[in-house]
Motif scaffolding. Structure first.
Motif, mmCIF file in Angstrom:
data_model
loop_
_atom_site.group_PDB
_atom_site.id
_atom_site.type_symbol
_atom_site.label_atom_id
_atom_site.label_comp_id
_atom_site.label_asym_id
_atom_site.label_seq_id
_atom_site.Cartn_x
_atom_site.Cartn_y
_atom_site.Cartn_z
ATOM 1 N N LYS A 145 0.816 -1.170 0.059
ATOM 2 C CA LYS A 145 0.103 -0.052 -0.016
ATOM 3 C C LYS A 145 0.837 1.072 -0.044
ATOM 4 N N LEU A 146 0.284 2.184 -0.737
ATOM 5 C CA LEU A 146 0.908 3.430 -0.518
ATOM 6 C C LEU A 146 0.680 4.288 0.794
ATOM 7 N N ARG A 147 1.424 4.630 1.387
ATOM 8 C CA ARG A 147 1.217 5.360 2.650
ATOM 9 C C ARG A 147 1.279 6.855 2.510
ATOM 10 N N GLU A 148 2.115 7.450 1.676
ATOM 11 C CA GLU A 148 2.187 8.871 1.371
ATOM 12 C C GLU A 148 3.021 9.274 0.214
ATOM 13 N N VAL A 149 2.975 10.307 -0.150
ATOM 14 C CA VAL A 149 3.456 11.084 -0.978
ATOM 15 C C VAL A 149 4.095 12.333 -0.490
ATOM 16 N N PHE A 150 5.479 12.599 -0.819
ATOM 17 C CA PHE A 150 6.180 13.458 -0.234
ATOM 18 C C PHE A 150 6.907 14.308 -1.141
#
Length: 224
Positions: free
Chosen positions: A75-80
């Protein structure tokens, strides 16, 4: 750890500076700042399709990437968005399978397209927000764009040629004047007109010049 600011995708419009490119507009969550990011036509189409909820006969590249990751429990947790250098935003994708966490570098346009499909949060730093962002007026802050409004720049017929005569101050030296030489009042009027005409990239540049001029004035006042 550097403070992070959460962002949301506000919309798309044609780029005023690069032919064939688009400006992706990101908005500060619960704040006044907006950040324009120049992206390619293919990525703009992918983002617009997701924002509009348009079904496709076959999966797009970003859809396939998300399906592949989910098939393996990732799963993608976040984009930074962690860096802005030479006019280019750099982003990281943080993935997790429940046991391991992996950070991958990515183009910001791809990162946003994937984040929209996974409902992952998007973050940036205060420094990047201050350097690249500009502020909308209070009357626009609480307006949520509809799906159609969010992508109103994706159709060629909706884009008119820019009329700079209505944006820049009308004075005797306008033809050769540089915006760096405008007064604070002229810059504020110019910024307002650029925002009204949805020229977000130029608005960001004018906002940066305006902030520098105001800061220089504050430094002068302190010294005297």
């Amino acid at each position: 750890m550097e403070d992070r600011i959460r962002l949301r995708v506000l919309g798309l419009s044609y780029s005023q500076l690069q032919t064939g490119a688009y400006a992706l507009l990101l908005a500060q969550e619960d704040g006044p700042y907006r950040i324009p990011v120049v992206i390619g036509a293919a990525e703009a189409q992918s983002i617009a399709i997701k924002m509009e909820g348009i079904p496709t006969q076959r999966p797009l590249t970003h859809d396939l990437f998300v399906s592949f990751a989910h098939a393996f429990g990732v799963k993608l947790r976040e984009v930074f968005i962690y860096r802005f250098e030479d006019g280019i935003f750099s982003s990281e994708l943080t993935f997790s399978d429940g046991e391991r966490q992996i950070v991958l570098d990515a183009r910001t346009s791809d990162a946003i397209a994937i984040a929209l499909r996974t409902h992952a949060p998007i973050f940036t730093t205060k420094a990047i927000l201050s350097e690249t962002g500009f502020i909308f007026g209070d009357d626009i802050l609480n307006e949520e764009p509809t799906d159609e409004e969010a992508c109103n720049g994706i159709e060629a017929d909706s884009v008119a040629e820019e009329d700079t005569s209505s944006i820049y101050p009308e004075d005797s030296y306008h033809a050769e004047a540089k915006v760096e030489n405008y007064s604070i009042e002229e810059l504020e009027r110019t910024l307002e007109k650029l925002i009204e005409s949805e020229n977000y990239e130029e608005a960001a540049r004018i906002s940066e010049i305006l902030n520098k001029k105001k800061n220089k004035g504050n430094d002068f006042d302190k010294q005297h």
